[in-house]
Structure formats: structure tokens, C-alpha cells
Scaffold this motif. Structure first.
Motif, PDB file in Angstrom:
ATOM      1  N   ARG A  24       4.717   7.724  -1.078  1.00  0.00           N
ATOM      2  CA  ARG A  24       3.850   7.526   0.087  1.00  0.00           C
ATOM      3  C   ARG A  24       3.032   8.786   0.360  1.00  0.00           C
ATOM      4  O   ARG A  24       1.880   8.716   0.758  1.00  0.00           O
ATOM      5  N   SER A  48       0.127   3.746   7.718  1.00  0.00           N
ATOM      6  CA  SER A  48       0.531   2.522   7.024  1.00  0.00           C
ATOM      7  C   SER A  48       1.748   2.757   6.142  1.00  0.00           C
ATOM      8  O   SER A  48       2.578   1.872   5.972  1.00  0.00           O
ATOM      9  N   ASP A  50       1.964   3.101   2.868  1.00  0.00           N
ATOM     10  CA  ASP A  50       1.980   2.284   1.658  1.00  0.00           C
ATOM     11  C   ASP A  50       2.736   2.992   0.537  1.00  0.00           C
ATOM     12  O   ASP A  50       2.580   4.203   0.331  1.00  0.00           O
ATOM     13  N   GLY A  53       0.939   5.350  -2.016  1.00  0.00           N
ATOM     14  CA  GLY A  53      -0.320   5.630  -1.334  1.00  0.00           C
ATOM     15  C   GLY A  53      -0.912   6.973  -1.702  1.00  0.00           C
ATOM     16  O   GLY A  53      -2.106   7.192  -1.588  1.00  0.00           O
ATOM     17  N   ALA A  70      -5.885   9.701   0.410  1.00  0.00           N
ATOM     18  CA  ALA A  70      -4.741   8.911  -0.058  1.00  0.00           C
ATOM     19  C   ALA A  70      -5.294   7.878  -1.033  1.00  0.00           C
ATOM     20  O   ALA A  70      -5.653   6.764  -0.638  1.00  0.00           O
ATOM     21  N   GLU A  73      -3.795   4.282  -1.015  1.00  0.00           N
ATOM     22  CA  GLU A  73      -3.615   3.590   0.262  1.00  0.00           C
ATOM     23  C   GLU A  73      -4.408   2.279   0.263  1.00  0.00           C
ATOM     24  O   GLU A  73      -5.586   2.242  -0.092  1.00  0.00           O
ATOM     25  N   ASN A  74      -3.735   1.204   0.661  1.00  0.00           N
ATOM     26  CA  ASN A  74      -4.380  -0.115   0.738  1.00  0.00           C
ATOM     27  C   ASN A  74      -4.957  -0.527  -0.612  1.00  0.00           C
ATOM     28  O   ASN A  74      -5.956  -1.232  -0.692  1.00  0.00           O
TER      29      ASN A  74
END
Length: 211
Positions: A24, A48, A50, A53, A70, A73-74
Motif C-alpha cells: 500500500r 483508500s 489500495d 497502490g 501512488a 492507486e485505483n
């Protein structure tokens, strides 16, 4: 790995560890202390959280603003903007993403701040033909607390304090009964404080209707 990215500005040192917390990622802030040593004062993580990430794969500092990339991320990558109120409290005020956002963009793999500009790299960004040619995205964001009402701001009262009507990210604290005008700097008043101020015609100490 700890130290994959580093940045220093004045009395701030940021060290990124994008592989920590099971991928993460985290970023560590160090401040100077007595005896010519630097001590850890804060740890930043993505909201978040993730997996993979890679938060902290890139870091940059300009004055009271941090930019942290990041790239996972997503799935497509993000970059988070943090600002300080008093050099001790930090708030995430914005999250940046690519305008042509898509999976595996690696947006945030590199990031740099300069004044009110942010430049964020996405090395695996795809062209229309499908080739990974990479891209870089430039952002101009408002500087909350400079007394100038800018894009995305609903107020700016020349500080980044909360609980005074205009919050640390320059939004009006309407939930607490505050209103702010469009002056520069913004002038805020609170309905329900029992004091008739500026544009108010009454104030009975509450924000209930039909009374």
C-alpha cells in the motif's frame, strides 16, 4: 523499499516507502531536533489503502505543500496533495488523476511541485494506437490561504485554519452554520451565535426554521 523517493525543503524531509504495508505504501516526514538530528514526526498513507497502490513512489515539497504519488492507486495511479496548517497538522486537500484515466497508467510514478504547479508523470500511459509512449500532466491548483478566491475555492480568508467559517481547504463550513462572502479575503459569519453580524437581519442562537 524505504527510501525509494526522497525530498527536502527547508525543515521538511519526506522519505517514501512505496512497498511498505504490503504494497500500500507510506511516506515518512522528518523534522529537525536539537543536536543536529532529524526525527520522524508524521507518517502519511493513502486514504483508500489500495493493495499495491505504491503510495510514496514519488514525493515532492514546495513550501507548506506535499505532493505524493501512488502509481498503483485505483489501478491507474493517483497523486495526493497535502497542506499544513501550522507545520504540525496536515490535511489532504486534493487528489490528482489523469484526464484520460485508464488502467495501468502508472500516473504518479514521478511528481514535482513548483509554486502553484504540479507536474505528474505516467510512464505507461497509452496513446490512441495502444503504444506505451508515456505522458506527463500539469496541474495548476489554487493556493488556499492567500486571500485570493481561486478556482475550486468557495472561500479564502487568508489562513488555513478550521472552525472559522472557511476550512483548511477553502470550503465554507456550512454544516456548522457559517456563510462567507466573495470578498478577498473572504469575510465569514456564523448564524446561530446570537450576534447579528454584517448581512444578518436576525440571530436567535440556533439554525432552526419556523421559530
Amino acid at each position: 523499499l524505504y527510501g525509494s523517493s526522497v525530498a527536502i525543503y527547508g525543515t521538511f524531509i519526506l522519505i517514501g516507502a512505496p512497498g511498505s504495508l504490503n504494497g500500500r505504501g507510506a511516506v515518512y516526514l522528518y523534522r529537525p531536533a536539537e543536536g543536529n538530528i532529524w526525527v520522524e514526526s508524521s507518517i502519511f498513507t493513502a486514504e483508500s489503502g489500495d493493495a499495491d497502490g505504491s503510495f510514496g513512489v514519488s514525493v515532492s515539497i514546495w513550501e507548506n505543500t506535499f505532493l505524493i504519488g501512488a502509481k498503483g492507486e485505483n489501478s491507474s495511479g493517483r497523486a495526493s496533495v497535502f497542506r499544513t496548517v501550522d507545520d504540525n497538522r496536515w490535511y489532504e486537500v486534493d487528489t490528482l488523476s489523469a484526464s484520460d484515466d485508464h488502467a495501468s497508467n502508472s500516473f504518479g510514478a514521478s511528481a514535482q511541485l513548483y509554486d502553484d504547479l504540479a507536474l505528474v508523470g505516467a510512464p505507461t500511459s497509452l496513446t490512441l494506437g495502444g503504444a506505451e509512449t508515456g505522458a506527463a500532466y500539469m496541474f495548476l491548483f489554487p493556493r488556499c490561504g492567500n486571500s485570493i478566491l481561486e478556482w475550486q475555492e468557495s472561500c479564502d480568508d487568508n489562513n488555513v485554519n478550521n472552525n472559522d467559517g472557511c476550512s483548511s481547504n477553502c470550503t465554507v463550513e456550512t454544516a456548522s452554520g457559517w456563510t462567507c462572502n466573495n470578498a478577498e479575503p473572504s469575510l465569514c459569519q456564523k448564524c446561530s451565535n446570537g450576534v447579528v453580524e454584517r448581512t444578518e437581519t436576525c440571530d436567535d442562537g440556533n439554525i432552526a426554521d419556523d421559530d
